[in-house]
Design a protein around this motif. Structure first.
Motif, PDB file in Angstrom:
ATOM      1  N   THR B  33       0.818  -1.216   0.000  1.00 16.31           N
ATOM      2  CA  THR B  33       0.000   0.000   0.000  1.00 16.31           C
ATOM      3  C   THR B  33       0.851   1.265   0.000  1.00 16.31           C
ATOM      4  O   THR B  33       0.370   2.334  -0.349  1.00 16.31           O
ATOM      5  CB  THR B  33      -0.973   0.011   1.201  1.00 16.31           C
ATOM      6  OG1 THR B  33      -0.222  -0.081   2.414  1.00 16.31           O
ATOM      7  CG2 THR B  33      -1.940  -1.152   1.123  1.00 16.31           C
ATOM      8  N   ALA B  34       2.133   1.138   0.394  1.00 14.83           N
ATOM      9  CA  ALA B  34       3.024   2.292   0.333  1.00 14.83           C
ATOM     10  C   ALA B  34       3.403   2.591  -1.119  1.00 14.83           C
ATOM     11  O   ALA B  34       3.704   3.731  -1.467  1.00 14.83           O
ATOM     12  CB  ALA B  34       4.277   2.039   1.168  1.00 14.83           C
ATOM     13  N   GLN B  35       3.380   1.567  -1.955  1.00 14.58           N
ATOM     14  CA  GLN B  35       3.852   1.745  -3.328  1.00 14.58           C
ATOM     15  C   GLN B  35       2.745   2.101  -4.320  1.00 14.58           C
ATOM     16  O   GLN B  35       2.966   2.878  -5.239  1.00 14.58           O
ATOM     17  CB  GLN B  35       4.595   0.488  -3.796  1.00 14.58           C
ATOM     18  CG  GLN B  35       5.533   0.770  -4.946  1.00 14.58           C
ATOM     19  CD  GLN B  35       6.468  -0.410  -5.230  1.00 14.58           C
ATOM     20  OE1 GLN B  35       6.790  -1.192  -4.335  1.00 14.58           O
ATOM     21  NE2 GLN B  35       6.872  -0.552  -6.469  1.00 14.58           N
ATOM     22  N   LEU B  36       1.570   1.512  -4.159  1.00 21.17           N
ATOM     23  CA  LEU B  36       0.453   1.853  -5.049  1.00 21.17           C
ATOM     24  C   LEU B  36      -0.886   1.488  -4.411  1.00 21.17           C
ATOM     25  O   LEU B  36      -0.914   0.715  -3.451  1.00 21.17           O
ATOM     26  CB  LEU B  36       0.621   1.214  -6.429  1.00 21.17           C
ATOM     27  CG  LEU B  36       0.410  -0.281  -6.655  1.00 21.17           C
ATOM     28  CD1 LEU B  36       0.286  -0.575  -8.142  1.00 21.17           C
ATOM     29  CD2 LEU B  36       1.546  -1.079  -6.082  1.00 21.17           C
ATOM     30  N   PRO B  37      -1.976   2.058  -4.933  1.00 30.37           N
ATOM     31  CA  PRO B  37      -3.274   1.740  -4.334  1.00 30.37           C
ATOM     32  C   PRO B  37      -3.644   0.275  -4.587  1.00 30.37           C
ATOM     33  O   PRO B  37      -3.541  -0.194  -5.721  1.00 30.37           O
ATOM     34  CB  PRO B  37      -4.257   2.665  -5.070  1.00 30.37           C
ATOM     35  CG  PRO B  37      -3.416   3.639  -5.821  1.00 30.37           C
ATOM     36  CD  PRO B  37      -2.104   2.992  -6.056  1.00 30.37           C
ATOM     37  N   VAL B  38      -4.050  -0.411  -3.534  1.00 28.31           N
ATOM     38  CA  VAL B  38      -4.352  -1.840  -3.627  1.00 28.31           C
ATOM     39  C   VAL B  38      -5.636  -2.109  -2.848  1.00 28.31           C
ATOM     40  O   VAL B  38      -5.918  -1.432  -1.855  1.00 28.31           O
ATOM     41  CB  VAL B  38      -3.208  -2.678  -2.985  1.00 28.31           C
ATOM     42  CG1 VAL B  38      -3.474  -4.166  -3.130  1.00 28.31           C
ATOM     43  CG2 VAL B  38      -1.867  -2.324  -3.577  1.00 28.31           C
ATOM     44  N   ILE B  39      -6.399  -3.078  -3.297  1.00 34.86           N
ATOM     45  CA  ILE B  39      -7.463  -3.611  -2.444  1.00 34.86           C
ATOM     46  C   ILE B  39      -6.863  -4.800  -1.709  1.00 34.86           C
ATOM     47  O   ILE B  39      -6.322  -5.703  -2.334  1.00 34.86           O
ATOM     48  CB  ILE B  39      -8.690  -4.085  -3.263  1.00 34.86           C
ATOM     49  CG1 ILE B  39      -9.311  -2.919  -4.028  1.00 34.86           C
ATOM     50  CG2 ILE B  39      -9.717  -4.741  -2.342  1.00 34.86           C
ATOM     51  CD1 ILE B  39     -10.435  -3.339  -4.975  1.00 34.86           C
ATOM     52  N   VAL B  40      -6.937  -4.767  -0.394  1.00 38.32           N
ATOM     53  CA  VAL B  40      -6.461  -5.887   0.409  1.00 38.32           C
ATOM     54  C   VAL B  40      -7.682  -6.603   0.964  1.00 38.32           C
ATOM     55  O   VAL B  40      -8.502  -5.990   1.645  1.00 38.32           O
ATOM     56  CB  VAL B  40      -5.562  -5.403   1.572  1.00 38.32           C
ATOM     57  CG1 VAL B  40      -5.190  -6.566   2.478  1.00 38.32           C
ATOM     58  CG2 VAL B  40      -4.317  -4.702   1.033  1.00 38.32           C
ATOM     59  N   GLN B  41      -7.806  -7.887   0.642  1.00 41.76           N
ATOM     60  CA  GLN B  41      -8.911  -8.671   1.217  1.00 41.76           C
ATOM     61  C   GLN B  41      -8.350  -9.612   2.267  1.00 41.76           C
ATOM     62  O   GLN B  41      -7.534 -10.482   1.972  1.00 41.76           O
ATOM     63  CB  GLN B  41      -9.629  -9.485   0.134  1.00 41.76           C
ATOM     64  CG  GLN B  41     -10.822 -10.248   0.700  1.00 41.76           C
ATOM     65  CD  GLN B  41     -11.250 -11.428  -0.174  1.00 41.76           C
ATOM     66  OE1 GLN B  41     -11.461 -12.530   0.320  1.00 41.76           O
ATOM     67  NE2 GLN B  41     -11.374 -11.204  -1.474  1.00 41.76           N
ATOM     68  N   LEU B  42      -8.812  -9.435   3.493  1.00 43.89           N
ATOM     69  CA  LEU B  42      -8.406 -10.318   4.588  1.00 43.89           C
ATOM     70  C   LEU B  42      -9.228 -11.587   4.526  1.00 43.89           C
ATOM     71  O   LEU B  42     -10.441 -11.571   4.754  1.00 43.89           O
ATOM     72  CB  LEU B  42      -8.670  -9.630   5.923  1.00 43.89           C
ATOM     73  CG  LEU B  42      -7.507  -8.958   6.619  1.00 43.89           C
ATOM     74  CD1 LEU B  42      -7.990  -8.395   7.949  1.00 43.89           C
ATOM     75  CD2 LEU B  42      -6.367  -9.927   6.834  1.00 43.89           C
ATOM     76  N   ARG B  43      -8.540 -12.665   4.222  1.00 41.16           N
ATOM     77  CA  ARG B  43      -9.218 -13.954   4.134  1.00 41.16           C
ATOM     78  C   ARG B  43      -8.462 -14.907   5.051  1.00 41.16           C
ATOM     79  O   ARG B  43      -7.545 -15.594   4.625  1.00 41.16           O
ATOM     80  CB  ARG B  43      -9.183 -14.449   2.697  1.00 41.16           C
ATOM     81  CG  ARG B  43     -10.005 -15.684   2.439  1.00 41.16           C
ATOM     82  CD  ARG B  43      -9.997 -16.004   0.949  1.00 41.16           C
ATOM     83  NE  ARG B  43     -10.861 -17.116   0.628  1.00 41.16           N
ATOM     84  CZ  ARG B  43     -10.512 -18.382   0.783  1.00 41.16           C
ATOM     85  NH1 ARG B  43      -9.343 -18.679   1.241  1.00 41.16           N
ATOM     86  NH2 ARG B  43     -11.357 -19.341   0.466  1.00 41.16           N
ATOM     87  N   GLU B  44      -8.852 -14.872   6.321  1.00 41.32           N
ATOM     88  CA  GLU B  44      -8.110 -15.592   7.360  1.00 41.32           C
ATOM     89  C   GLU B  44      -9.106 -16.397   8.172  1.00 41.32           C
ATOM     90  O   GLU B  44      -9.399 -16.078   9.320  1.00 41.32           O
ATOM     91  CB  GLU B  44      -7.341 -14.599   8.243  1.00 41.32           C
ATOM     92  CG  GLU B  44      -6.426 -13.643   7.486  1.00 41.32           C
ATOM     93  CD  GLU B  44      -5.202 -14.352   6.902  1.00 41.32           C
ATOM     94  OE1 GLU B  44      -4.798 -15.404   7.431  1.00 41.32           O
ATOM     95  OE2 GLU B  44      -4.656 -13.859   5.897  1.00 41.32           O
ATOM     96  N   LYS B  45      -9.608 -17.449   7.550  1.00 44.08           N
ATOM     97  CA  LYS B  45     -10.720 -18.179   8.151  1.00 44.08           C
ATOM     98  C   LYS B  45     -10.345 -18.914   9.428  1.00 44.08           C
ATOM     99  O   LYS B  45     -11.216 -19.322  10.185  1.00 44.08           O
ATOM    100  CB  LYS B  45     -11.299 -19.163   7.137  1.00 44.08           C
ATOM    101  CG  LYS B  45     -12.043 -18.460   6.008  1.00 44.08           C
ATOM    102  CD  LYS B  45     -12.444 -19.447   4.913  1.00 44.08           C
ATOM    103  CE  LYS B  45     -13.114 -18.758   3.766  1.00 44.08           C
ATOM    104  NZ  LYS B  45     -14.510 -18.396   4.030  1.00 44.08           N
ATOM    105  N   HIS B  46      -9.028 -19.098   9.654  1.00 40.01           N
ATOM    106  CA  HIS B  46      -8.604 -19.838  10.841  1.00 40.01           C
ATOM    107  C   HIS B  46      -8.584 -18.961  12.093  1.00 40.01           C
ATOM    108  O   HIS B  46      -8.458 -19.460  13.193  1.00 40.01           O
ATOM    109  CB  HIS B  46      -7.216 -20.426  10.616  1.00 40.01           C
ATOM    110  CG  HIS B  46      -6.176 -19.371  10.344  1.00 40.01           C
ATOM    111  ND1 HIS B  46      -6.216 -18.578   9.210  1.00 40.01           N
ATOM    112  CD2 HIS B  46      -5.117 -18.953  11.050  1.00 40.01           C
ATOM    113  CE1 HIS B  46      -5.193 -17.736   9.250  1.00 40.01           C
ATOM    114  NE2 HIS B  46      -4.515 -17.940  10.351  1.00 40.01           N
TER     115      HIS B  46
END
Lengths: 207, 210
Positions: B33-46
């Motif tokens: 995210t420091a380098q370019l705009p990103v969508i981050v999806q948290l997928r941490e089912k555990h």
């Protein structure tokens, strides 16, 4: 919806169809159903929740979803039940609004008081007796803890953990508003009868 | 909340398969995210809900000054509680219109693996789609054989919401996905296996901007 004494809350077991289990428990007199299945997909939970909600309406019972506030909201359940490792209770209260029911699992008076301050409508206190339904650590609390918590709390105490027809009366006498069970009903040869026996035992000690 | 322009690069997290999840993910999110705009999806089912909530707050603090967006997989309650930007749903989920009634302003996306489900997701009111797998990738083999670029093009042409291509995406094949109608690309493994994240991101950026 009110939590009336003595209430039996049936919590669904992981290995059986939650809808069928709930129907049997409701027919046996359960007035609260908690949908709990930690391994299920959101899609399955939502589908079950919609169906169990209808059954609960028919039986004038309260319908609660364990942990998954998202499912409780989308399926329009009556409330949510949260453990100590779920979303913080005060945030759940904000998301639920004032009308919905918020229950919190506690294992001491200190936890119970924090839960009440965060806005919960009842506490699930346990485990009272040894149980294998949810791999519990720590020693059973015993009925003295029910008395201590219920005397110091402004909300109903629902006791959980190892409750059977032979000790349900003791739990109510100690001050609990009701009981929550999984295996005592789920593993009984006749879940309807197991439910009504538990309720009978709770009622008989109130008369 | 007003809908901002969606970034074209989309990172799906899955720390369970990483050796040092608690350390790796925040560091990766910080660098991305420091380098370019990103969508981050948290997928941490555990993770339990409390841990997931706390991780969401932590990642938000790292992304604070960027145009990046933070989404959660399925747990719209945690998205709401943490004030994150959106929620992403699997192909089989509670209908989007139902979710919309609970969370009116939230960005809502859906994974789709066929034209039919892409059309349904758009009709239900999804804000964007992830479509794939486009290319072969070990992680996505359970969803069947790769869809290929032709199906990507067909889906992109038939829906009017942004479509992110997923499955075996690299900087080298990103341009092909864009030429076949994708709005952006979604990836996971490449961000972990690359030996030079900054260069990989620059290559993605160039391919997406062309």
């Amino acid at each position: 919806m009110q939590i009336k004494r003595p209430i039996l809350c049936y919590i669904t077991a992981d290995n059986l169809c939650p809808v069928e289990q709930s129907e049997k428990a409701l027919e046996g007199g359960a007035r609260m159903i908690q949908l709990r299945n930690k391994g299920a997909s959101g899609s399955d939970l939502y589908d079950w929740a919609v169906r169990i909600r209808k059954l609960c309406r028919i039986h004038e019972a309260i319908f609660i979803v364990n942990d998954r506030l998202d499912v409780a909201l989308t399926a329009n359940a009556d409330g949510v039940h949260l453990g100590q490792r779920d979303l913080p209770a005060h945030l759940a209260r904000t998301l639920l609004g004032k009308e919905k029911i918020l229950g919190i699992s506690v294992s001491s008076l200190a936890e119970a008081e924090i839960a009440v301050r965060a806005g919960c409508d009842y506490v699930g206190l346990g485990h009272i007796y040894p149980t294998f339904s949810k791999q519990k650590t720590g020693r059973p609390l015993g009925t003295a803890c029910i008395t201590e918590v219920s005397q110091n709390l402004s909300v109903p105490v629902i006791a959980i953990g190892g409750i059977t027809a032979s000790n349900a009366g003791d739990v109510i006498r100690a001050g609990a508003t009701g009981i929550a069970v999984i295996s005592t009903v789920a593993e009984a040869p006749d879940p309807r009868k197991a439910t009504s026996d538990l309720i009978q035992n709770m009622r008989s000690c109130l008369q | 909340m007003t809908k901002r322009t969606l970034p074209r690069l989309y990172m799906v997290s899955n720390s369970l398969e990483r050796p040092y999840p608690a350390k790796e993910l925040p560091e990766l999110v910080r660098q991305l995210t420091a380098q370019l705009p990103v969508i981050v999806q948290l997928r941490e089912k555990h993770l339990d809900a409390r841990t997931l909530y706390e991780l969401t707050l932590y990642l938000q603090s790292l992304m604070h000054d960027s145009d990046s967006l933070l989404f959660l997989n399925e747990r719209l309650d945690i998205t709401l509680a943490a004030g994150a930007d959106g929620t992403h749903f699997p192909e089989k989920s509670c209908p989007i219109e139902k979710i919309r009634t609970v969370a009116p302003g939230m960005l809502l996306g859906k994974s789709t693996h066929s034209l039919q489900s892409a059309l349904s997701a758009e009709e239900e009111g999804a804000d964007y789609l992830i479509f794939g797998p486009i290319f072969d990738t070990p992680l996505k083999r359970r969803y069947g054989s790769p869809m290929g670029l032709e199906k990507l093009e067909k889906v992109s042409r038939n829906v009017s919401i942004p479509v992110f291509a997923i499955g075996g995406i690299t900087p080298e094949n990103t341009r092909q996905c864009m030429d076949h109608g994708a709005y952006g690309i979604a990836a996971l493994s490449i961000f972990h296996v690359t030996t030079n994240l900054a260069v990989t991101l620059e290559n993605f950026k160039n391919a997406l901007d062309q």
